[in-house]
Design a protein around this motif. Structure first.
Motif, PDB file in Angstrom:
ATOM      1  N   UNK A 123       0.860  -1.185   0.000  1.00 29.47           N
ATOM      2  CA  UNK A 123       0.000   0.000   0.000  1.00 29.47           C
ATOM      3  C   UNK A 123       0.891   1.229   0.000  1.00 29.47           C
ATOM      4  N   UNK A 124       0.301   2.376  -0.233  1.00 30.47           N
ATOM      5  CA  UNK A 124       1.105   3.595  -0.201  1.00 30.47           C
ATOM      6  C   UNK A 124       1.472   3.926   1.249  1.00 30.47           C
ATOM      7  N   UNK A 125       2.579   4.587   1.404  1.00 27.55           N
ATOM      8  CA  UNK A 125       3.039   4.979   2.737  1.00 27.55           C
ATOM      9  C   UNK A 125       2.017   5.883   3.411  1.00 27.55           C
ATOM     10  N   UNK A 126       1.283   6.680   2.635  1.00 30.47           N
ATOM     11  CA  UNK A 126       0.314   7.625   3.204  1.00 30.47           C
ATOM     12  C   UNK A 126      -0.965   6.939   3.666  1.00 30.47           C
ATOM     13  N   UNK A 127      -1.230   5.732   3.168  1.00 29.59           N
ATOM     14  CA  UNK A 127      -2.464   5.019   3.512  1.00 29.59           C
ATOM     15  C   UNK A 127      -2.310   4.333   4.864  1.00 29.59           C
ATOM     16  N   UNK A 162      -5.123   4.505  -8.610  1.00 28.10           N
ATOM     17  CA  UNK A 162      -6.168   3.767  -9.317  1.00 28.10           C
ATOM     18  C   UNK A 162      -6.634   2.538  -8.543  1.00 28.10           C
ATOM     19  N   UNK A 163      -5.775   2.027  -7.698  1.00 23.40           N
ATOM     20  CA  UNK A 163      -6.133   0.892  -6.834  1.00 23.40           C
ATOM     21  C   UNK A 163      -5.712   1.224  -5.408  1.00 23.40           C
ATOM     22  N   UNK A 164      -6.277   0.494  -4.455  1.00 25.77           N
ATOM     23  CA  UNK A 164      -5.986   0.760  -3.042  1.00 25.77           C
ATOM     24  C   UNK A 164      -4.829  -0.063  -2.513  1.00 25.77           C
ATOM     25  N   UNK A 165      -4.623  -1.226  -3.088  1.00 24.46           N
ATOM     26  CA  UNK A 165      -3.571  -2.113  -2.591  1.00 24.46           C
ATOM     27  C   UNK A 165      -3.190  -3.086  -3.695  1.00 24.46           C
ATOM     28  N   UNK A 166      -2.036  -3.660  -3.531  1.00 25.42           N
ATOM     29  CA  UNK A 166      -1.534  -4.681  -4.448  1.00 25.42           C
ATOM     30  C   UNK A 166      -1.164  -5.896  -3.604  1.00 25.42           C
ATOM     31  N   UNK A 167      -1.461  -7.078  -4.114  1.00 27.89           N
ATOM     32  CA  UNK A 167      -1.097  -8.275  -3.355  1.00 27.89           C
ATOM     33  C   UNK A 167      -0.361  -9.281  -4.218  1.00 27.89           C
ATOM     34  N   UNK A 217       8.241 -10.394  -3.760  1.00 28.12           N
ATOM     35  CA  UNK A 217       8.017  -9.492  -4.892  1.00 28.12           C
ATOM     36  C   UNK A 217       7.727  -8.074  -4.401  1.00 28.12           C
ATOM     37  N   UNK A 218       6.836  -7.971  -3.437  1.00 29.73           N
ATOM     38  CA  UNK A 218       6.465  -6.653  -2.928  1.00 29.73           C
ATOM     39  C   UNK A 218       7.639  -5.962  -2.244  1.00 29.73           C
ATOM     40  N   UNK A 219       8.452  -6.735  -1.550  1.00 33.35           N
ATOM     41  CA  UNK A 219       9.624  -6.153  -0.903  1.00 33.35           C
ATOM     42  C   UNK A 219      10.578  -5.550  -1.896  1.00 33.35           C
ATOM     43  N   UNK A 220      10.706  -6.179  -3.052  1.00 31.12           N
ATOM     44  CA  UNK A 220      11.569  -5.638  -4.094  1.00 31.12           C
ATOM     45  C   UNK A 220      11.087  -4.298  -4.605  1.00 31.12           C
ATOM     46  N   UNK A 221       9.784  -4.187  -4.814  1.00 35.54           N
ATOM     47  CA  UNK A 221       9.232  -2.912  -5.288  1.00 35.54           C
ATOM     48  C   UNK A 221       9.321  -1.825  -4.220  1.00 35.54           C
ATOM     49  N   UNK A 222       9.071  -2.192  -2.970  1.00 39.90           N
ATOM     50  CA  UNK A 222       9.169  -1.220  -1.889  1.00 39.90           C
ATOM     51  C   UNK A 222      10.588  -0.683  -1.766  1.00 39.90           C
ATOM     52  N   UNK A 223      11.570  -1.584  -1.883  1.00 40.16           N
ATOM     53  CA  UNK A 223      12.969  -1.164  -1.784  1.00 40.16           C
ATOM     54  C   UNK A 223      13.380  -0.301  -2.966  1.00 40.16           C
ATOM     55  N   UNK A 224      12.757  -0.538  -4.117  1.00 42.84           N
ATOM     56  CA  UNK A 224      13.088   0.227  -5.318  1.00 42.84           C
ATOM     57  C   UNK A 224      12.602   1.668  -5.221  1.00 42.84           C
ATOM     58  N   UNK A 225      11.513   1.883  -4.484  1.00 43.03           N
ATOM     59  CA  UNK A 225      10.927   3.223  -4.366  1.00 43.03           C
ATOM     60  C   UNK A 225      10.748   3.562  -2.885  1.00 43.03           C
ATOM     61  N   UNK A 226      11.847   3.788  -2.181  1.00 39.23           N
ATOM     62  CA  UNK A 226      11.800   3.999  -0.727  1.00 39.23           C
ATOM     63  C   UNK A 226      10.954   5.208  -0.348  1.00 39.23           C
ATOM     64  N   UNK A 227      10.172   5.026   0.725  1.00 36.13           N
ATOM     65  CA  UNK A 227       9.344   6.106   1.227  1.00 36.13           C
ATOM     66  C   UNK A 227       8.010   6.240   0.539  1.00 36.13           C
ATOM     67  N   UNK A 228       7.786   5.488  -0.547  1.00 36.70           N
ATOM     68  CA  UNK A 228       6.535   5.614  -1.296  1.00 36.70           C
ATOM     69  C   UNK A 228       5.525   4.539  -0.911  1.00 36.70           C
ATOM     70  N   UNK A 229       6.023   3.341  -0.605  1.00 35.24           N
ATOM     71  CA  UNK A 229       5.139   2.225  -0.298  1.00 35.24           C
ATOM     72  C   UNK A 229       5.549   1.570   1.017  1.00 35.24           C
ATOM     73  N   UNK A 230       4.631   0.786   1.573  1.00 31.21           N
ATOM     74  CA  UNK A 230       4.944  -0.028   2.736  1.00 31.21           C
ATOM     75  C   UNK A 230       4.264  -1.387   2.594  1.00 31.21           C
TER      76      UNK A 230
END
Length: 293
Positions: free
Chosen positions: A142-146, A198-203, A208-221
């Protein structure tokens, strides 16, 4: 066995493929059809993986490949070649989206697939699996702000994204019928949809999710998912897919994976590609008893 040291120059294998391939590959319908071991012996192996998963399977603009699944596939192929006394083959990479993996194997378009390929009963009816070489669990991004989404129950009524042909989103939908599913062809499409609201969450899997979170630090959790019993919501066992009923090649893959783990190379590769082993456990190679559960 030191896989990083046996990545030898492959020009000899390419020459062998050119010299022997015209006859051998023509006989098996253009490559892939004769099976993994035949492809390794000839000198050119078609390996499927993901192209858009940071830390697991990524294709750079220059065509180079990186990630844990890429490293595992290279280790397996080169281990088999060395064990058989063959030259290390040339690997030809093919992008294998989740919904196409079984078809690509069955059609002989790839000889094997290492692509966050979770072993389950349905898939095992169509292809063989070596492994599992890794155990992970389903999670949310999810986004860090959510701050509304903190657990599985918080998804009710939300828009949840995953990729076509992947099982995690449907698993959540079965648990929470009020979830609205949005499917994309690639995980990167889901990440972009999450980023633009456009979506609230990704599962999908935590790896896989950890890789994306690490790629864009501070944007997702990441949000861990647990069932009513407090245990992980799902268990995802990663395997190497190959042609159905090719037991000899399956055994060769398992021998390679066993050495990968016992040598400590598995831990090194996980830490190098995923930044640590949190949420990731080595698989019990050859043990598919979980399919009967």
């Amino acid at each position: 066995m030191h896989p990083r040291n046996f990545r030898r120059p492959r020009h000899l294998a390419v020459v062998a493929a050119l010299a022997l391939g015209a006859t051998s590959l023509a006989a098996c319908g253009g490559g892939g059809g004769a099976g993994l071991l035949a492809a390794i012996e000839v000198g050119t192996v078609k390996v499927g993986t993901k192209y858009d998963q940071p830390g697991l399977g990524m294709r750079a603009p220059d065509g180079s490949m990186s990630g844990l699944d890429v490293d595992v596939a290279e280790y397996v192929v080169e281990h088999i070649a060395e064990a058989k006394g063959w030259d290390a083959p040339q690997i030809e990479w093919t992008e294998t989206p989740s919904a196409q993996r079984e078809t690509l194997i069955q059609n002989g378009q790839v000889d094997m697939i290492a692509a966050t390929y979770s072993i389950n009963k349905g898939r095992s009816e169509s292809v063989n699996f070596g492994g599992p070489y890794l155990l992970t669990h389903q999670a949310l991004l999810v986004t860090e702000a959510d701050r509304e989404i903190q657990s599985l129950e918080d998804l009710d009524g939300k828009i949840l994204c995953s990729v076509t042909g992947s099982t995690p989103a449907q698993t959540v939908k079965d648990e929470l019928p009020g979830v609205q599913l949005q499917e994309y062809d690639t995980y990167s499409g889901c990440v972009e949809a999450l980023g633009n609201g456009s979506v609230d969450a990704m599962t999908t899997d935590a790896t896989i999710l950890g890789g994306y979170s690490a790629q864009r630090p501070g944007e997702f959790r990441l949000v861990e998912l647990t069932g009513s019993d407090g245990e992980p919501f799902t268990d995802e066992y990663y395997g190497v897919g190959l042609k159905k009923d090719d037991q000899e090649a399956t055994d060769a893959i398992n021998a390679a994976l066993e050495e990968l783990i016992s040598s400590g190379e598995w831990t090194r590769l996980v830490e190098e590609n995923l930044g640590g082993t949190e949420g990731v456990v080595e698989g019990s190679v050859g043990d598919l008893s979980f399919l009967d559960g």
